[in-house]
Structures are given as C-alpha cells and as structure tokens.
Design a protein around this motif. Structure first.
Motif, mmCIF file in Angstrom:
data_model
loop_
_atom_site.group_PDB
_atom_site.id
_atom_site.type_symbol
_atom_site.label_atom_id
_atom_site.label_comp_id
_atom_site.label_asym_id
_atom_site.label_seq_id
_atom_site.Cartn_x
_atom_site.Cartn_y
_atom_site.Cartn_z
ATOM 1 N N LEU A 153 0.865 -1.133 0.032
ATOM 2 C CA LEU A 153 -0.054 0.044 0.068
ATOM 3 C C LEU A 153 0.901 1.251 -0.151
ATOM 4 O O LEU A 153 0.390 2.495 -0.624
ATOM 5 C CB LEU A 153 -0.978 -0.015 0.904
ATOM 6 N N GLU A 154 1.787 1.010 0.790
ATOM 7 C CA GLU A 154 2.749 2.428 0.925
ATOM 8 C C GLU A 154 3.465 2.555 -0.590
ATOM 9 O O GLU A 154 3.352 3.745 -0.995
ATOM 10 C CB GLU A 154 3.868 1.883 1.996
ATOM 11 N N GLN A 155 3.798 1.606 -1.189
ATOM 12 C CA GLN A 155 4.608 1.840 -2.668
ATOM 13 C C GLN A 155 3.598 2.288 -3.597
ATOM 14 O O GLN A 155 4.128 2.955 -4.472
ATOM 15 C CB GLN A 155 5.322 0.399 -2.910
ATOM 16 N N ARG A 156 2.535 2.123 -3.427
ATOM 17 C CA ARG A 156 1.440 2.232 -4.296
ATOM 18 C C ARG A 156 0.846 3.464 -4.087
ATOM 19 O O ARG A 156 -0.144 4.139 -5.070
ATOM 20 C CB ARG A 156 0.241 1.330 -4.548
ATOM 21 N N GLY A 157 0.832 4.144 -2.736
ATOM 22 C CA GLY A 157 0.366 5.305 -2.214
ATOM 23 C C GLY A 157 -1.039 4.997 -2.191
ATOM 24 O O GLY A 157 -2.176 6.081 -2.472
ATOM 25 N N LEU A 158 -1.827 3.844 -1.766
ATOM 26 C CA LEU A 158 -3.102 3.591 -1.444
ATOM 27 C C LEU A 158 -3.434 3.267 0.067
ATOM 28 O O LEU A 158 -2.705 3.383 0.676
ATOM 29 C CB LEU A 158 -3.333 2.127 -2.230
ATOM 30 N N VAL A 159 -4.835 3.467 0.375
ATOM 31 C CA VAL A 159 -5.349 3.207 1.578
ATOM 32 C C VAL A 159 -6.215 1.987 1.395
ATOM 33 O O VAL A 159 -7.003 1.954 0.168
ATOM 34 C CB VAL A 159 -6.124 4.519 2.087
ATOM 35 N N LEU A 160 -6.168 1.387 2.426
ATOM 36 C CA LEU A 160 -7.167 0.055 2.429
ATOM 37 C C LEU A 160 -8.630 0.699 2.655
ATOM 38 O O LEU A 160 -8.697 1.291 3.750
ATOM 39 C CB LEU A 160 -7.001 -0.799 3.491
ATOM 40 N N ARG A 161 -9.539 0.239 2.008
ATOM 41 C CA ARG A 161 -10.949 0.785 2.180
ATOM 42 C C ARG A 161 -11.787 -0.238 3.038
ATOM 43 O O ARG A 161 -12.471 -1.144 2.397
ATOM 44 C CB ARG A 161 -11.570 0.942 0.798
ATOM 45 N N SER A 162 -11.737 0.001 4.098
ATOM 46 C CA SER A 162 -12.372 -1.200 5.172
ATOM 47 C C SER A 162 -13.911 -1.098 4.911
ATOM 48 O O SER A 162 -14.618 -1.932 5.204
ATOM 49 C CB SER A 162 -11.886 -1.013 6.507
ATOM 50 N N ASP A 163 -14.392 0.212 4.419
ATOM 51 C CA ASP A 163 -15.845 0.433 4.466
ATOM 52 C C ASP A 163 -16.385 -0.487 3.267
ATOM 53 O O ASP A 163 -17.523 -0.367 3.075
ATOM 54 C CB ASP A 163 -15.967 2.041 4.147
ATOM 55 N N LEU A 164 -15.805 -1.200 2.311
ATOM 56 C CA LEU A 164 -16.131 -1.599 1.256
ATOM 57 C C LEU A 164 -16.307 -3.291 1.689
ATOM 58 O O LEU A 164 -16.996 -3.921 1.006
ATOM 59 C CB LEU A 164 -15.207 -1.662 0.097
#
Length: 288
Positions: A153-164
C-alpha cells in the motif's frame, strides 16, 4: 452423497479419537474470506473458485477467495480508511489488533486470489484497474510473502478501504480437523472498472454464479462445498443486489459456528448448531 457436502472419509475415525482422548485439537488459525458480488440482469452473482485437487484442505471444493492471516497484517503502518480499527474490533468481537489483521487479510487475500483490490488513492476512491505486469508482479510478491500488505500500500500510495467490506459470518473448523481455521466471512461488491483474474495459484476454475444457482447445483451434487460456503450462499440468495447484501451485512449475527460431535443411540452424530442440513449420523462400528 445426495448433495455436494464436503465430507472427508477420515472424519469418523478422527471424531472417535477426539472422544477417546487420543487426539489433541489443533489451535485454529485466524483467516478471512470474501464473498465478492456483482450485479447481473437476474440479480447478484458471487465469485467462486474451485480449489485444486492437489490442495491439502478441501480439495475440489468450491469456495470464495480467502486465506490465513499473515503475521504482518496487524502492522499499524497499514494505510487505513473507513470504520476505525476499534469499530471493527467491536463488530468482530476481537481485540483491535486482531480486527485489523482480519480485515487486512480479507482485502489482501482477495487481491492475491482474485486480482480485485479494495483500496484507493484516497479514503473515498478505489482503484479502477489492477491488470498489467506491475500489478501481477505485486500480487506474486504478496503471495510469496516477499512483500507485506503495508509495504504494498505504501509503495502504491493507496489506503485500504475497510468500508467496502461487510462482516457476514464466522465459522470455526471442527476440533477433529488437522488444519483448523477461525474464519470471518465478509461481503464486498466488485469495484467499478475492476475484473476478477482466473489465475489463482490455489484454484483450477473460477466462476461468477448466482447464489441460488450455486446452491441448486450443490443440492444436486454437482458442486462440492464445505458447510460454511453453502450456508452463506443460502443467506445471500435473499438479496436482490450487491448493494442490498452489503447493507444487510450490518445486521448479521457473528456468533461463531463450531461443529459438535456426540454419541447417540449407537451412532456418532456430527452437527453444526443452527444448521440442521449438515447433520451426519455415523455408525460407531464403521468408518463412515
């Protein structure tokens, strides 16, 4: 068998050994699995995989993408969006650290096994394409455990969407099974623009199918499934869309379901509380 219930032939002997005190129950490993849904003209469809016949556990059975928790799934560096870790801890009935690991495992395993990623550049966006060589390389690195999900996630600049995700059920592998899992089932909708991959290392076939059709095929003995899989399929059949199913997840009972075995009238009776269709009566003098 009259239906597709997965029933290993060694179970009766293991049940007897457990009752006799000669078998020690293994400690269940935390796991998560995701019922990935998409809308179709006839109603919602769920993504299922047929486990390779070479697999040590549930070979040939149809299941959902999922697997065990990676010890690094509880890394606080995991970039997170949606309900807080504490909110998830209350929903799942576990400590906050365990809640993060379970939710993280659900998202990670869905990406590893189905190529679908419940994450985005911001808390209110989601990746719309996970195809291409670089995405595939990341999937393989995650599968090989060369890369943690936090690092990915860090390398991709992403956040985990737990709301999904919507928590749906919890099943624990019976005490007489050599490989045991404490598994949380989640529901999620296929993100717009993404598509599932059919190159899972653990499956030899993937299919999108309506819950009702899958359950009917199980009833006819055409599809083999473990009790948790067919039980959750039957509950999904009541919903008219992926959105409806996700909305319904909030009210789902997460009381763990654990098989019980008892001696009754000269038979071993194997049952899953609240799920009478899976009850098995096993003569005490035989092996099945």
């Amino acid at each position: 068998m009259s239906n597709g219930q997965w029933y290993p032939p060694e179970w009766p002997d293991r049940i007897r050994a457990l009752a006799a005190g000669t078998l020690t129950a293994a400690t269940p490993r935390r796991a998560a699995t995701v019922m990935l849904l998409r809308n179709a003209p006839g109603g919602p469809e769920v993504h299922m995989l047929r486990r390779r016949t070479s697999m040590a556990f549930a070979a040939g059975a149809y299941a959902y993408p999922g697997g065990g928790v990676d010890p690094r799934d509880d890394d606080r560096q995991v970039r997170w969006a949606g309900p807080t870790r504490q909110t998830w801890a209350e929903r799942l009935g576990v400590p906050e650290k365990d809640a993060q690991a379970i939710v993280c495992a659900a998202v990670r395993e869905t990406f590893e096994e189905a190529g679908v990623l419940l994450a985005g550049p911001t808390p209110d966006t989601v990746v719309d394409d996970t195809t291409g060589e670089q995405w595939q390389a990341d999937r393989q690195a995650l599968i090989a455990r060369d890369l943690s999900f936090a690092e990915f996630l860090e390398q991709r600049g992403l956040v985990l969407r737990s709301d999904l995700l919507g928590a749906w059920a919890r099943w624990i592998t019976p005490e007489f099974e050599p490989r045991r899992y404490d598994t949380w089932f989640f529901a999620a909708a296929l993100p717009t623009g993404q598509r599932t991959s059919d190159d899972s290392s653990e499956a030899d076939r993937t299919v999108w199918i309506s819950p009702g059709q899958a359950a009917s095929a199980y009833d006819r003995g055409e599809l083999t499934m473990m009790p948790p899989t067919i039980a959750t399929l039957r509950t999904l059949a009541a919903y008219g869309s992926a959105h409806d199913a996700l909305a319904g997840a909030a009210g789902r009972d997460l009381t763990p379901v654990l098989a019980q075995a008892r001696l009754e009238a000269g038979e071993l009776v194997l049952s899953w509380p609240g799920h009478d269709e899976f009850t098995k009566h096993i003569p005490t003098g035989g092996s099945n």
